[in-house]
Scaffold this active site. Structure first.
Site, PDB file in Angstrom:
ATOM      1  N   THR A   1      37.868 -93.477  27.386  1.00 61.37           N
ATOM      2  CA  THR A   1      38.955 -92.484  27.340  1.00 61.37           C
ATOM      3  C   THR A   1      38.634 -91.348  26.372  1.00 61.37           C
ATOM      4  O   THR A   1      39.305 -90.322  26.391  1.00 61.37           O
ATOM      5  CB  THR A   1      40.297 -93.133  26.923  1.00 61.37           C
ATOM      6  OG1 THR A   1      40.103 -93.876  25.718  1.00 61.37           O
ATOM      7  CG2 THR A   1      40.809 -94.077  27.998  1.00 61.37           C
TER       8      THR A   1
ATOM      9  N   PHE B   1      63.071 -88.171  30.469  1.00 61.12           N
ATOM     10  CA  PHE B   1      63.425 -89.545  30.853  1.00 61.12           C
ATOM     11  C   PHE B   1      64.753 -89.995  30.246  1.00 61.12           C
ATOM     12  O   PHE B   1      64.790 -90.719  29.258  1.00 61.12           O
ATOM     13  CB  PHE B   1      62.324 -90.517  30.426  1.00 61.12           C
ATOM     14  CG  PHE B   1      60.979 -90.273  31.085  1.00 61.12           C
ATOM     15  CD1 PHE B   1      60.895 -89.917  32.428  1.00 61.12           C
ATOM     16  CD2 PHE B   1      59.804 -90.415  30.366  1.00 61.12           C
ATOM     17  CE1 PHE B   1      59.663 -89.696  33.038  1.00 61.12           C
ATOM     18  CE2 PHE B   1      58.567 -90.209  30.963  1.00 61.12           C
ATOM     19  CZ  PHE B   1      58.503 -89.840  32.300  1.00 61.12           C
TER      20      PHE B   1
ATOM     21  N   TYR C   1      51.191-103.935  24.769  1.00 59.65           N
ATOM     22  CA  TYR C   1      50.504-103.019  23.849  1.00 59.65           C
ATOM     23  C   TYR C   1      50.895-103.348  22.398  1.00 59.65           C
ATOM     24  O   TYR C   1      50.040-103.617  21.553  1.00 59.65           O
ATOM     25  CB  TYR C   1      50.857-101.562  24.198  1.00 59.65           C
ATOM     26  CG  TYR C   1      50.404-100.589  23.147  1.00 59.65           C
ATOM     27  CD1 TYR C   1      49.062-100.458  22.829  1.00 59.65           C
ATOM     28  CD2 TYR C   1      51.333 -99.805  22.450  1.00 59.65           C
ATOM     29  CE1 TYR C   1      48.645 -99.573  21.842  1.00 59.65           C
ATOM     30  CE2 TYR C   1      50.928 -98.916  21.473  1.00 59.65           C
ATOM     31  CZ  TYR C   1      49.588 -98.807  21.171  1.00 59.65           C
ATOM     32  OH  TYR C   1      49.183 -97.932  20.190  1.00 59.65           O
TER      33      TYR C   1
ATOM     34  N   ASP D   1      31.930 -95.196  20.282  1.00 54.95           N
ATOM     35  CA  ASP D   1      32.934 -94.955  21.329  1.00 54.95           C
ATOM     36  C   ASP D   1      32.275 -95.195  22.673  1.00 54.95           C
ATOM     37  O   ASP D   1      31.150 -94.729  22.897  1.00 54.95           O
ATOM     38  CB  ASP D   1      33.436 -93.498  21.217  1.00 54.95           C
ATOM     39  CG  ASP D   1      34.771 -93.279  21.921  1.00 54.95           C
ATOM     40  OD1 ASP D   1      34.859 -93.597  23.115  1.00 54.95           O
ATOM     41  OD2 ASP D   1      35.709 -92.798  21.271  1.00 54.95           O
TER      42      ASP D   1
HETATM   43  N1  UDP Z   1      59.334 -88.479  27.436  1.00 55.26           N
HETATM   44  C1  UDP Z   1      59.909 -87.738  28.444  1.00 55.26           C
HETATM   45  N2  UDP Z   1      59.111 -87.193  29.402  1.00 55.26           N
HETATM   46  C2  UDP Z   1      57.743 -87.333  29.396  1.00 55.26           C
HETATM   47  C3  UDP Z   1      57.160 -88.082  28.354  1.00 55.26           C
HETATM   48  C4  UDP Z   1      57.978 -88.641  27.391  1.00 55.26           C
HETATM   49  O1  UDP Z   1      61.135 -87.573  28.472  1.00 55.26           O
HETATM   50  O2  UDP Z   1      57.058 -86.808  30.301  1.00 55.26           O
HETATM   51  C5  UDP Z   1      60.170 -89.078  26.375  1.00 55.26           C
HETATM   52  C6  UDP Z   1      60.051 -90.599  26.305  1.00 55.26           C
HETATM   53  O3  UDP Z   1      60.962 -91.213  27.177  1.00 55.26           O
HETATM   54  C7  UDP Z   1      60.367 -90.854  24.818  1.00 55.26           C
HETATM   55  C8  UDP Z   1      59.853 -89.605  24.114  1.00 55.26           C
HETATM   56  O4  UDP Z   1      59.726 -88.600  25.137  1.00 55.26           O
HETATM   57  O5  UDP Z   1      61.758 -90.924  24.653  1.00 55.26           O
HETATM   58  C9  UDP Z   1      58.497 -89.809  23.469  1.00 55.26           C
HETATM   59  O6  UDP Z   1      57.624 -90.397  24.430  1.00 55.26           O
HETATM   60  P1  UDP Z   1      56.065 -90.506  24.215  1.00 55.26           P
HETATM   61  O7  UDP Z   1      55.503 -91.129  25.460  1.00 55.26           O
HETATM   62  O8  UDP Z   1      55.502 -89.178  23.810  1.00 55.26           O
HETATM   63  O9  UDP Z   1      55.897 -91.469  22.971  1.00 55.26           O
HETATM   64  P2  UDP Z   1      56.447 -92.962  22.696  1.00 55.26           P
HETATM   65  O10 UDP Z   1      57.655 -92.788  21.835  1.00 55.26           O
HETATM   66  O11 UDP Z   1      56.720 -93.610  23.997  1.00 55.26           O
HETATM   67  O12 UDP Z   1      55.333 -93.590  21.952  1.00 55.26           O
END
Ligand code: UDP
Length: 330
Positions: A35, A205, A141, A31
């Protein structure tokens, strides 16, 4: 077995290291700590601070360790950053990954388990998603993970590499010793718990998605269940094991999902109080529903998740936070 774990100081890697050591394997962590956290590597496990993309360093570490198999967890893994800085993602996840394979070829190491992702599917047409669904990543990604999966298949056909690609859905929770610490933190559950612990309020979100409560649904899987799958996948890469005569790809999820609101409510039950939050706009690139069909991991690897409850996942993460208020203290 002597197993090199790239990214073994990261979240998923550290729990896998713990599991491998408990199963009696001789583990070497590789590693660069860009991160990962040096403090997460257990006493008695050697840490080589180097990049998996440096074939000289990797081959040297493999020679000293006598590496027989690689668990490749290291990667750049922030979706948003991958959109603004794709070069970083191609360099690390594709170029670096191929350099790792070159080091393995040099050392005659032919067994590899790869941390892949549901992001290779993009926005799926059908849910739950099977491994045969079309691969249409919608960000660099996912694209770089897809590209490396394909490299593994071609290296298998030409050089006899035996690989298992594990496509993780949403990893959550903690073990006794290891939990999730990212800076910046973008994932839902750590952000919910940060808000619960007095940090910034959760920004949810979007609540206008075509789902029952309007928030996105994800398939959360306990990091310890994931670690169990890694162990089984490593066993399947044995040179006389027909399961990896050609590349094996398995989704890892619970086959069910929870909405963002359900996660928030479960977290409120776990911590015993309301968690400050507000509703914000949608985050770019979030598909409404991502749920795995994980049947193949069950039938082919013999894997069964044993901790599917969202409260258990959140509870383990909350307990870990309580025990490690400063993370790994770096
Ligand atoms: N999400 C949110 N607020 C945050 C982080 C994530 O509402 O601060 C929502 C995001 O839009 C998604 C879900 O939670 O719908 C899971 O997001 P995460 O980033 O944990 O994982 P991903 O599915 O993107 O890999």
């Amino acid at each position: 077995m002597r197993v090199m774990v790239t990214g073994g100081a990261g979240y998923v890697g550290s729990v896998s290291v713990e599991r491998l050591v408990a199963a009696g394997h001789d583990v070497l962590v590789l590693d660069d700590l860009s991160t990962g956290h040096g403090g997460s590597v257990p006493a008695g496990v050697r840490l080589v601070r180097a990049s998996f993309g440096d074939p000289d360093d990797v081959a040297r570490a493999m020679a000293e360790h006598g590496t027989e198999a690689v668990l490749h967890c290291a990667a750049k893994s922030l979706v948003g950053e991958s959109v603004t800085n794709p070069a970083k993602y191609y360099r690390a996840n594709v170029v670096g990954g191929v350099m790792l394979l070159e080091a393995m070829r040099r050392r005659g190491v032919r067994r590899l388990v790869f941390s892949s992702t549901a992001a290779v599917y993009g926005t799926p047409e059908m849910t739950p998603i099977t491994e045969d669904a079309p691969l249409r990543p919608i960000n660099p990604y996912g694209e770089t993970k897809r590209a490396f999966e394909a490299a593994l298949a071609w290296y298998g056909a030409a050089y006899g590499l035996r690989s298992v690609c594990l496509r993780y859905f949403n990893v959550a929770g903690a073990s006794e010793m290891h939990g999730e610490v990212h800076a910046p933190e973008t994932h839902l559950i750590p952000n919910v718990l940060l808000a619960a612990a007095g940090g910034p309020a959760l920004n949810l979100f979007g609540d206008d998605y075509p789902t029952p409560d309007g928030t996105c649904i994800r398939d959360y899987i306990h990091v310890e269940d994931l670690a169990d799958a890694h162990l089984l996948a490593l066993e399947a890469t044995a040179l006389d094991d027909a399961r990896t005569d050609s590349q094996l790809i398995c989704n890892l999820g619970n086959g069910g999902g929870f909405s963002v609101r359900e996660v928030l409510e479960a977290a409120e039950r776990v911590v015993g109080r309301e968690i400050p939050h507000s509703i914000g706009p949608r985050r770019v690139g979030d598909p409404p529903v991502l749920v795995a069909s994980a049947g193949r991991a069950g039938t082919v690897l013999g894997w069964q998740p044993t901790r599917p409850g969202i409260e258990e996942m959140i509870g383990s993460a909350w307990a870990w936070r309580g025990r490690h208020p400063a993370g790994y203290g770096e």
